[in-house]
Design a protein around this motif. Structure first.
Motif, PDB file in Angstrom:
ATOM      1  N   THR A   1      -3.858  -3.209  -7.156  1.00 33.92           N
ATOM      2  CA  THR A   1      -4.308  -3.391  -5.778  1.00 33.92           C
ATOM      3  C   THR A   1      -5.823  -3.261  -5.691  1.00 33.92           C
ATOM      4  O   THR A   1      -6.379  -2.205  -6.005  1.00 33.92           O
ATOM      5  CB  THR A   1      -3.641  -2.371  -4.839  1.00 33.92           C
ATOM      6  N   GLN A   2      -6.455  -4.357  -5.288  1.00 31.55           N
ATOM      7  CA  GLN A   2      -7.886  -4.343  -5.045  1.00 31.55           C
ATOM      8  C   GLN A   2      -8.167  -3.687  -3.690  1.00 31.55           C
ATOM      9  O   GLN A   2      -7.372  -3.810  -2.761  1.00 31.55           O
ATOM     10  CB  GLN A   2      -8.444  -5.762  -5.041  1.00 31.55           C
ATOM     11  N   ILE A   3      -9.303  -3.010  -3.602  1.00 31.61           N
ATOM     12  CA  ILE A   3      -9.696  -2.363  -2.351  1.00 31.61           C
ATOM     13  C   ILE A   3     -11.097  -2.830  -1.990  1.00 31.61           C
ATOM     14  O   ILE A   3     -12.042  -2.640  -2.762  1.00 31.61           O
ATOM     15  CB  ILE A   3      -9.666  -0.825  -2.479  1.00 31.61           C
ATOM     16  N   ASN A   4     -11.217  -3.469  -0.851  1.00 26.91           N
ATOM     17  CA  ASN A   4     -12.510  -3.836  -0.306  1.00 26.91           C
ATOM     18  C   ASN A   4     -12.773  -3.009   0.952  1.00 26.91           C
ATOM     19  O   ASN A   4     -11.841  -2.552   1.601  1.00 26.91           O
ATOM     20  CB  ASN A   4     -12.564  -5.328   0.028  1.00 26.91           C
ATOM     21  N   ARG A   5     -14.022  -2.810   1.271  1.00 31.61           N
ATOM     22  CA  ARG A   5     -14.399  -2.037   2.454  1.00 31.61           C
ATOM     23  C   ARG A   5     -15.129  -2.929   3.455  1.00 31.61           C
ATOM     24  O   ARG A   5     -15.933  -3.790   3.066  1.00 31.61           O
ATOM     25  CB  ARG A   5     -15.318  -0.879   2.051  1.00 31.61           C
ATOM     26  N   ASP A   6     -14.863  -2.689   4.741  1.00 27.44           N
ATOM     27  CA  ASP A   6     -15.618  -3.389   5.768  1.00 27.44           C
ATOM     28  C   ASP A   6     -16.892  -2.588   6.064  1.00 27.44           C
ATOM     29  O   ASP A   6     -17.108  -1.520   5.469  1.00 27.44           O
ATOM     30  CB  ASP A   6     -14.755  -3.610   7.020  1.00 27.44           C
ATOM     31  N   PRO A   7     -17.768  -3.063   6.937  1.00 32.24           N
ATOM     32  CA  PRO A   7     -19.016  -2.341   7.200  1.00 32.24           C
ATOM     33  C   PRO A   7     -18.832  -0.910   7.699  1.00 32.24           C
ATOM     34  O   PRO A   7     -19.747  -0.088   7.575  1.00 32.24           O
ATOM     35  CB  PRO A   7     -19.704  -3.214   8.257  1.00 32.24           C
ATOM     36  N   GLN A   8     -17.645  -0.595   8.232  1.00 31.55           N
ATOM     37  CA  GLN A   8     -17.347   0.772   8.686  1.00 31.55           C
ATOM     38  C   GLN A   8     -16.651   1.592   7.597  1.00 31.55           C
ATOM     39  O   GLN A   8     -16.130   2.674   7.870  1.00 31.55           O
ATOM     40  CB  GLN A   8     -16.477   0.734   9.955  1.00 31.55           C
ATOM     41  N   ASN A   9     -16.632   1.063   6.381  1.00 29.65           N
ATOM     42  CA  ASN A   9     -16.016   1.716   5.215  1.00 29.65           C
ATOM     43  C   ASN A   9     -14.494   1.772   5.301  1.00 29.65           C
ATOM     44  O   ASN A   9     -13.849   2.521   4.574  1.00 29.65           O
ATOM     45  CB  ASN A   9     -16.566   3.141   5.010  1.00 29.65           C
ATOM     46  N   ARG A  10     -13.905   0.986   6.172  1.00 29.39           N
ATOM     47  CA  ARG A  10     -12.446   0.953   6.265  1.00 29.39           C
ATOM     48  C   ARG A  10     -11.885   0.099   5.133  1.00 29.39           C
ATOM     49  O   ARG A  10     -12.391  -0.994   4.872  1.00 29.39           O
ATOM     50  CB  ARG A  10     -12.021   0.406   7.623  1.00 29.39           C
ATOM     51  N   PRO A  11     -10.834   0.595   4.447  1.00 27.83           N
ATOM     52  CA  PRO A  11     -10.306  -0.136   3.286  1.00 27.83           C
ATOM     53  C   PRO A  11      -9.412  -1.311   3.679  1.00 27.83           C
ATOM     54  O   PRO A  11      -8.665  -1.246   4.662  1.00 27.83           O
ATOM     55  CB  PRO A  11      -9.493   0.938   2.553  1.00 27.83           C
ATOM     56  N   VAL A  12      -9.518  -2.364   2.908  1.00 31.01           N
ATOM     57  CA  VAL A  12      -8.638  -3.527   3.019  1.00 31.01           C
ATOM     58  C   VAL A  12      -8.009  -3.745   1.653  1.00 31.01           C
ATOM     59  O   VAL A  12      -8.714  -3.787   0.641  1.00 31.01           O
ATOM     60  CB  VAL A  12      -9.410  -4.780   3.472  1.00 31.01           C
ATOM     61  N   PHE A  13      -6.692  -3.872   1.603  1.00 37.32           N
ATOM     62  CA  PHE A  13      -5.976  -3.914   0.335  1.00 37.32           C
ATOM     63  C   PHE A  13      -5.433  -5.318   0.045  1.00 37.32           C
ATOM     64  O   PHE A  13      -4.978  -6.014   0.944  1.00 37.32           O
ATOM     65  CB  PHE A  13      -4.805  -2.930   0.359  1.00 37.32           C
ATOM     66  N   ARG A  14      -5.466  -5.658  -1.238  1.00 37.03           N
ATOM     67  CA  ARG A  14      -4.805  -6.884  -1.693  1.00 37.03           C
ATOM     68  C   ARG A  14      -4.127  -6.590  -3.022  1.00 37.03           C
ATOM     69  O   ARG A  14      -4.790  -6.215  -3.987  1.00 37.03           O
ATOM     70  CB  ARG A  14      -5.789  -8.028  -1.847  1.00 37.03           C
ATOM     71  N   SER A  15      -2.820  -6.761  -3.064  1.00 32.29           N
ATOM     72  CA  SER A  15      -2.036  -6.400  -4.250  1.00 32.29           C
ATOM     73  C   SER A  15      -1.645  -7.627  -5.064  1.00 32.29           C
ATOM     74  O   SER A  15      -1.360  -8.697  -4.513  1.00 32.29           O
ATOM     75  CB  SER A  15      -0.767  -5.635  -3.837  1.00 32.29           C
ATOM     76  N   TYR A  16      -1.621  -7.420  -6.382  1.00 27.37           N
ATOM     77  CA  TYR A  16      -1.188  -8.441  -7.334  1.00 27.37           C
ATOM     78  C   TYR A  16      -0.096  -7.836  -8.207  1.00 27.37           C
ATOM     79  O   TYR A  16      -0.138  -6.643  -8.544  1.00 27.37           O
ATOM     80  CB  TYR A  16      -2.357  -8.910  -8.205  1.00 27.37           C
ATOM     81  N   TYR A  17       0.847  -8.677  -8.615  1.00 28.14           N
ATOM     82  CA  TYR A  17       2.045  -8.169  -9.278  1.00 28.14           C
ATOM     83  C   TYR A  17       2.286  -8.879 -10.610  1.00 28.14           C
ATOM     84  O   TYR A  17       1.918 -10.047 -10.788  1.00 28.14           O
ATOM     85  CB  TYR A  17       3.278  -8.371  -8.385  1.00 28.14           C
ATOM     86  N   TYR A  18       2.925  -8.147 -11.513  1.00 26.16           N
ATOM     87  CA  TYR A  18       3.398  -8.740 -12.766  1.00 26.16           C
ATOM     88  C   TYR A  18       4.830  -8.268 -12.989  1.00 26.16           C
ATOM     89  O   TYR A  18       5.085  -7.077 -13.135  1.00 26.16           O
ATOM     90  CB  TYR A  18       2.524  -8.331 -13.953  1.00 26.16           C
ATOM     91  N   ARG A  19       5.772  -9.195 -12.938  1.00 28.19           N
ATOM     92  CA  ARG A  19       7.197  -8.939 -13.158  1.00 28.19           C
ATOM     93  C   ARG A  19       7.727  -7.820 -12.234  1.00 28.19           C
ATOM     94  O   ARG A  19       8.613  -7.065 -12.599  1.00 28.19           O
ATOM     95  CB  ARG A  19       7.491  -8.583 -14.620  1.00 28.19           C
ATOM     96  N   TYR A  20       7.171  -7.747 -11.045  1.00 21.45           N
ATOM     97  CA  TYR A  20       7.597  -6.702 -10.117  1.00 21.45           C
ATOM     98  C   TYR A  20       8.930  -7.081  -9.471  1.00 21.45           C
ATOM     99  O   TYR A  20       9.108  -8.189  -8.973  1.00 21.45           O
ATOM    100  CB  TYR A  20       6.553  -6.476  -9.024  1.00 21.45           C
ATOM    101  N   ASP A  21       9.861  -6.142  -9.514  1.00 25.79           N
ATOM    102  CA  ASP A  21      11.186  -6.332  -8.911  1.00 25.79           C
ATOM    103  C   ASP A  21      11.627  -4.980  -8.364  1.00 25.79           C
ATOM    104  O   ASP A  21      11.967  -4.075  -9.124  1.00 25.79           O
ATOM    105  CB  ASP A  21      12.175  -6.846  -9.955  1.00 25.79           C
ATOM    106  N   ARG A  22      11.608  -4.831  -7.070  1.00 26.40           N
ATOM    107  CA  ARG A  22      11.894  -3.527  -6.481  1.00 26.40           C
ATOM    108  C   ARG A  22      13.334  -3.083  -6.726  1.00 26.40           C
ATOM    109  O   ARG A  22      13.640  -1.896  -6.590  1.00 26.40           O
ATOM    110  CB  ARG A  22      11.588  -3.533  -4.977  1.00 26.40           C
ATOM    111  N   LYS A  23      14.200  -4.014  -7.077  1.00 27.28           N
ATOM    112  CA  LYS A  23      15.602  -3.656  -7.326  1.00 27.28           C
ATOM    113  C   LYS A  23      15.920  -3.463  -8.804  1.00 27.28           C
ATOM    114  O   LYS A  23      17.023  -3.064  -9.161  1.00 27.28           O
ATOM    115  CB  LYS A  23      16.522  -4.737  -6.751  1.00 27.28           C
ATOM    116  N   ARG A  24      14.944  -3.748  -9.676  1.00 24.88           N
ATOM    117  CA  ARG A  24      15.162  -3.584 -11.108  1.00 24.88           C
ATOM    118  C   ARG A  24      15.004  -2.109 -11.464  1.00 24.88           C
ATOM    119  O   ARG A  24      13.924  -1.539 -11.335  1.00 24.88           O
ATOM    120  CB  ARG A  24      14.174  -4.437 -11.900  1.00 24.88           C
ATOM    121  N   TYR A  25      16.065  -1.483 -11.944  1.00 29.72           N
ATOM    122  CA  TYR A  25      16.025  -0.040 -12.183  1.00 29.72           C
ATOM    123  C   TYR A  25      15.246   0.318 -13.442  1.00 29.72           C
ATOM    124  O   TYR A  25      15.346  -0.344 -14.471  1.00 29.72           O
ATOM    125  CB  TYR A  25      17.440   0.530 -12.316  1.00 29.72           C
TER     126      TYR A  25
END
Length: 422
Positions: A58-82
């Motif tokens: 997850t990349q984190i960028n900040r706006d001029p007020q230092n508030r974080p903005v997130f962007r996530s990238y995935y590799y073989r992500y499966d929330r149901k894969r145990y």
């Protein structure tokens, strides 16, 4: 009927109908980062399913007020894969224990995370705990258990917090917060039945001989086991015998990688997540967490881990440094919780470089059990797991350092004072 079949076939062909394979998510950015480094990730890329790899960056960028903005990238992500989450389950145990203390304070104002917590026994295979020589007072407490969890991943510390929270509350509270791909079903490193794990010990908080709060023994009457069985591998050891059938994880803990990173985000950036996903923590709680999630054993006074030569900076920091025993540079801090058991190796981290103004989140799991046999103590942590997580951390770090940010982040919030300044 024929018209319906034609329409359904067209939908499937167009890729508009959800199918099982679509559950796995891979983004080009992460896939390319791995492929650009075949000397580091070649064997894993040749057969990623064998290693059961999942990654969230997850990349984190900040706006001029230092508030974080997130962007996530995935590799073989499966929330149901145990996968077996190992010691990463200790992270929510700390958070819920601190939250419970805060809720009890409304009725018991003298109660704090540092109040001595004495655990009694009241059911089969339960044990008591009324001393802890590694603490400054010689007594156990929620805060001291939390320190041991983050610094050396103590199983006993987790078990005591599990008993304080109770199995029903542990699961219901997490589900109410939206962490629905998570199950907490058992203590760690102790042999107990499902029934025994549903029963948790009586607990007393005592200060100067006076009981501030007493919690009776609890039993969880609800079931949190999954609807279908979960089996892995080709066999397992039972005593000295090899049982040639898959190992049953159905009644084991579960903690999906997405839930892990979302929970970490809720702690590091509580203002940036929905209120329902946050934990009821105080300002002091957050400072405590930021300190001990990133503090190294050699920087710790109680417990005095500095004298233990087997504990290196990387003992609890797998990303970037897990394949070596050197010191982590002071400008880099890793706020995380690692795990490793049954051949699964994990790290869930928020990583900062104060000098370069870099911050990102990284979560990953890899399966290191080439023979497919569980409980044989023949896992490939040193040859596969630690190098993979260390290399992954370095590759993502190098990429994140070079990428353009709209604003340089103000990271002073995460600069904390450690027990011993190095």
């Amino acid at each position: 009927m024929q018209s319906f079949i034609k329409v359904l076939s067209a939908i499937l062909f167009a890729g508009l109908f959800p199918i099982v394979a679509a559950a796995q998510k891979t983004d080009k950015l992460l896939s390319d980062l791995l492929r650009k480094n075949p000397e580091l990730f070649g064997p894993i890329l040749q057969d990623p399913a064998k290693y059961d790899v999942q990654i969230i960056y997850t990349q984190i960028n900040r706006d001029p007020q230092n508030r974080p903005v997130f962007r996530s990238y995935y590799y073989r992500y499966d929330r149901k894969r145990y996968f077996y989450p190992a010691s990463t389950v200790k992270f929510p145990a700390v958070l819920l224990s601190l939250e419970k203390i805060n809720e009890l304070k409304a009725k018991y104002p003298a109660l704090t995370p540092n109040t001595p917590m004495l655990t009694d026994s009241a059911y089969a295979r339960q044990t008591a705990a009324d001393k802890d020589p590694s603490s400054a007072s010689g007594l156990p407490s929620v805060a001291h258990y939390a320190k041991k969890i983050f610094l050396v991943s103590s199983n006993e510390a987790f078990n005591r917090l599990y008993e304080f929270i109770g199995q029903c509350d542990f699961n219901n509270r997490l589900q109410q917060k939206g962490y629905r791909d998570t199950r907490m079903l058992h203590r760690l490193s102790v042999s107990m039945t499902a029934d025994q794990n549903r029963h948790t010990n009586p607990v007393r908080f005592v200060e100067n001989g006076q009981t501030i709060y007493a919690q009776p023994a609890q039993v969880c009457a609800e079931s949190f086991t999954p609807d279908s069985s979960i089996r892995r591998g080709a066999g397992f050891m039972r005593n000295d015998s090899l049982i040639r059938q898959p190992f049953d994880f159905t009644e084991k803990n579960a903690f999906a990688l997405g839930d892990q990173q979302e929970m970490l985000r809720a702690v590091m950036f509580p203002e940036a997540v929905p209120a329902k996903r946050r934990f009821n923590l105080t300002t002091d709680d957050y400072r405590f967490l930021y300190q001990y999630m990133s503090q190294l054993p050699r920087e710790t006074t109680y417990p005095n881990y500095g004298a233990d030569t087997s504990l290196h900076d990387s003992s609890g920091k797998f990303f970037m440094f897990g394949d070596n025993k050197g010191k982590i540079p002071q400008n880099i801090r890793i706020f995380n919780k690692i795990g490793g058991a049954y051949g699964y190796l994990l790290d869930n981290a928020y990583i900062v470089d104060f000098d370069k103004g870099v911050e990102f989140m990284l979560s990953a799991v890899i399966y290191c059990n080439s023979d497919g046999i569980f409980n044989d103590d023949k896992y490939d942590y040193n040859t596969i797991g630690y190098p993979f997580l260390a290399n992954l951390g370095r590759v993502v770090y190098d990429y994140d350092v070079k990428r353009k940010r709209p604003e340089r982040p103000d990271l002073r919030k995460f600069m904390v004072t450690y027990d011993k300044q190095q």
